[in-house]
Design a protein around this motif. Structure first.
Motif, PDB file in Angstrom:
ATOM      1  N   SER A  36      -2.873   0.685   1.147  1.00 51.85           N
ATOM      2  CA  SER A  36      -4.164   0.302   1.706  1.00 51.85           C
ATOM      3  C   SER A  36      -5.243   0.891   0.820  1.00 51.85           C
ATOM      4  CB  SER A  36      -4.327   0.810   3.139  1.00 51.85           C
ATOM      5  OG  SER A  36      -5.647   0.575   3.601  1.00 51.85           O
ATOM      6  N   ASN A  37      -6.237   0.074   0.483  1.00 49.83           N
ATOM      7  CA  ASN A  37      -7.301   0.572  -0.389  1.00 49.83           C
ATOM      8  C   ASN A  37      -8.344   1.371   0.385  1.00 49.83           C
ATOM      9  OD1 ASN A  37      -8.384  -1.526   1.032  1.00 49.83           O
ATOM     10  ND2 ASN A  37      -9.340  -2.539  -0.720  1.00 49.83           N
ATOM     11  N   SER A  86      -6.577  -3.509   6.750  1.00 52.50           N
ATOM     12  CA  SER A  86      -5.386  -4.321   6.509  1.00 52.50           C
ATOM     13  C   SER A  86      -4.432  -3.548   5.609  1.00 52.50           C
ATOM     14  CB  SER A  86      -5.748  -5.667   5.868  1.00 52.50           C
ATOM     15  OG  SER A  86      -6.292  -5.472   4.573  1.00 52.50           O
ATOM     16  N   LEU A  87      -3.205  -4.033   5.514  1.00 48.15           N
ATOM     17  CA  LEU A  87      -2.190  -3.476   4.628  1.00 48.15           C
ATOM     18  C   LEU A  87      -1.834  -4.516   3.573  1.00 48.15           C
ATOM     19  CD1 LEU A  87       0.209  -1.959   7.320  1.00 48.15           C
ATOM     20  CD2 LEU A  87      -1.579  -0.756   6.048  1.00 48.15           C
ATOM     21  N   THR A  88      -1.496  -4.058   2.372  1.00 53.11           N
ATOM     22  CA  THR A  88      -1.084  -4.960   1.295  1.00 53.11           C
ATOM     23  C   THR A  88       0.337  -4.601   0.866  1.00 53.11           C
ATOM     24  OG1 THR A  88      -3.362  -5.180   0.524  1.00 53.11           O
ATOM     25  CG2 THR A  88      -1.630  -5.863  -0.990  1.00 53.11           C
ATOM     26  N   SER A 115      -1.446  -9.642   1.941  1.00 47.42           N
ATOM     27  CA  SER A 115      -2.149  -8.717   2.835  1.00 47.42           C
ATOM     28  C   SER A 115      -1.923  -9.117   4.285  1.00 47.42           C
ATOM     29  CB  SER A 115      -3.649  -8.703   2.534  1.00 47.42           C
ATOM     30  OG  SER A 115      -3.899  -8.160   1.255  1.00 47.42           O
ATOM     31  N   SER A 116      -1.867  -8.127   5.150  1.00 48.37           N
ATOM     32  CA  SER A 116      -1.658  -8.369   6.580  1.00 48.37           C
ATOM     33  C   SER A 116      -2.936  -8.888   7.227  1.00 48.37           C
ATOM     34  CB  SER A 116      -1.238  -7.071   7.268  1.00 48.37           C
ATOM     35  OG  SER A 116      -2.344  -6.169   7.327  1.00 48.37           O
ATOM     36  N   THR A 138      -6.074  -8.415   9.685  1.00 50.98           N
ATOM     37  CA  THR A 138      -6.888  -7.216   9.867  1.00 50.98           C
ATOM     38  C   THR A 138      -6.713  -6.651  11.273  1.00 50.98           C
ATOM     39  OG1 THR A 138      -8.826  -8.490  10.555  1.00 50.98           O
ATOM     40  CG2 THR A 138      -8.580  -8.021   8.198  1.00 50.98           C
TER      41      THR A 138
END
Length: 323
Positions: free
Chosen positions: A76-77, A116-118, A130-131, A133
């Motif tokens: 995750s950024n 979100s997750l990537t 990406s998932s 949100t």
């Protein structure tokens, strides 16, 4: 998506070739995409493992799963996530069962922000994904209860004193906003203990009334939303006397009591008041007095000293002969 056969050629001593087919026909496909089978739930919670566990699959252009094994990473950024963030696939699928959200930090938390997750495959040619949100809340909200119980004895047609509920997260912190509760009046019998959950109960909301529970059109409104972490029911009025009432409170994740709050583990979907008796207090009341404790006509007392014997009141009763 071509179909092949494996052919082996072996030259002999006369420079001719012996050709043999040693495998059946097979396909070669290009797997270029990841798909997410289980999305993270919305909301997620600081300091908690994501549920349900996100699962990832590599597929070809028509959605067929990859048969090979490879490694998938998650990052995750924005969030400093932890746990097992690198998973080896089995038949093209990876399940992330230990992604943990960071602990709550007021200085870095922005209310209303979406995350979100990537997911990345360590295999050439497969694009990351990406998932959906999701929002983050301050821990699983598993402590939902009355901050103070209403008094056992209540007067018919008179408002109960303010009923206050609070919702706290897994760390004991007060959840400030974004939820609500509904109240229902229960009439119960055959109780095995002092708890409403041990009784046979029916909802009798038709016995409720009062300005605090009605909208401008006179319709009964049983929902109240949180304000500064507390849900207040200002006027609960019961119009029919009875000895075995309970109040049931149900929590919701929105402010209008439309979406039930999802509960896991030790979380509470409902909470109940203690038993309540609503009595009919009319202007006519009487006392049960112990007459033998009253002074006689010939009694003489010393000024400044207690009367002996002291008058004894055995009971106070309403017009229905109930104490």
């Amino acid at each position: 998506n071509l179909v092949f056969s494996l052919v082996v050629s072996i030259p002999d001593l006369n420079s001719t070739q012996i050709i043999a087919t040693i495998a059946s026909r097979f396909a070669v496909r290009s797997f270029t995409s990841l798909i997410i089978l289980n999305q993270p739930r919305d909301p997620c919670y600081f300091g908690e493992i994501i549920r349900p566990s996100p699962s990832i699959m590599a597929v070809d252009s028509v959605g067929r799963p990859a048969p090979s094994n490879f490694t998938v990473l998650v990052s995750s950024n924005v969030l400093n996530i932890s746990g097992l963030l690198s998973i080896q696939t089995e038949k093209g699928t990876a399940v992330f069962s230990n992604i943990k959200m960071p602990q709550y930090n007021l200085s870095t938390y922005t209310e209303g922000q979406r995350y979100s997750l990537t997911f990345f495959a360590l295999k050439p040619g497969i694009n990351p994904i990406s998932s959906d949100t999701f929002s983050l809340l301050q821990g699983i909200e598993n402590d939902f209860r009355l901050s103070a119980q209403p008094a056992y004895l209540q007067a018919q047609n008179q408002p109960f004193k303010n009923i206050l509920l609070q919702l706290r997260d897994g760390g004991g912190r007060l959840v400030i906003s974004g939820h609500s509760a509904r109240v229902d009046l229960l009439l119960c019998s055959n109780c095995e203990s002092s708890s409403a959950t041990s009784c046979i109960c029916q909802v009798v909301n038709e016995r409720l009334y009062g300005d605090g529970l009605r909208d401008k059109d006179g319709k009964l409104v049983l929902c109240s939303q949180a304000s500064s972490g507390t849900i207040v029911f200002e006027q609960i009025v019961v119009g029919v006397p009875d000895d075995s009432y309970f109040l049931k409170f149900t929590r919701y994740k929105d402010v209008e009591c439309n979406q039930l709050y999802p509960v896991e583990g030790l979380g509470r979907q409902f909470t109940y008041s203690s038993k309540i008796r609503v009595a009919s207090f009319s202007p006519v009341r009487f006392l049960d007095l112990n007459l033998s404790s009253c002074p006689s006509d010939s009694s003489v007392f010393v000024a400044g000293e207690p009367i002996k014997p002291q008058p004894q009141i055995l009971g106070i009763f309403d017009s229905s002969n109930k104490p």
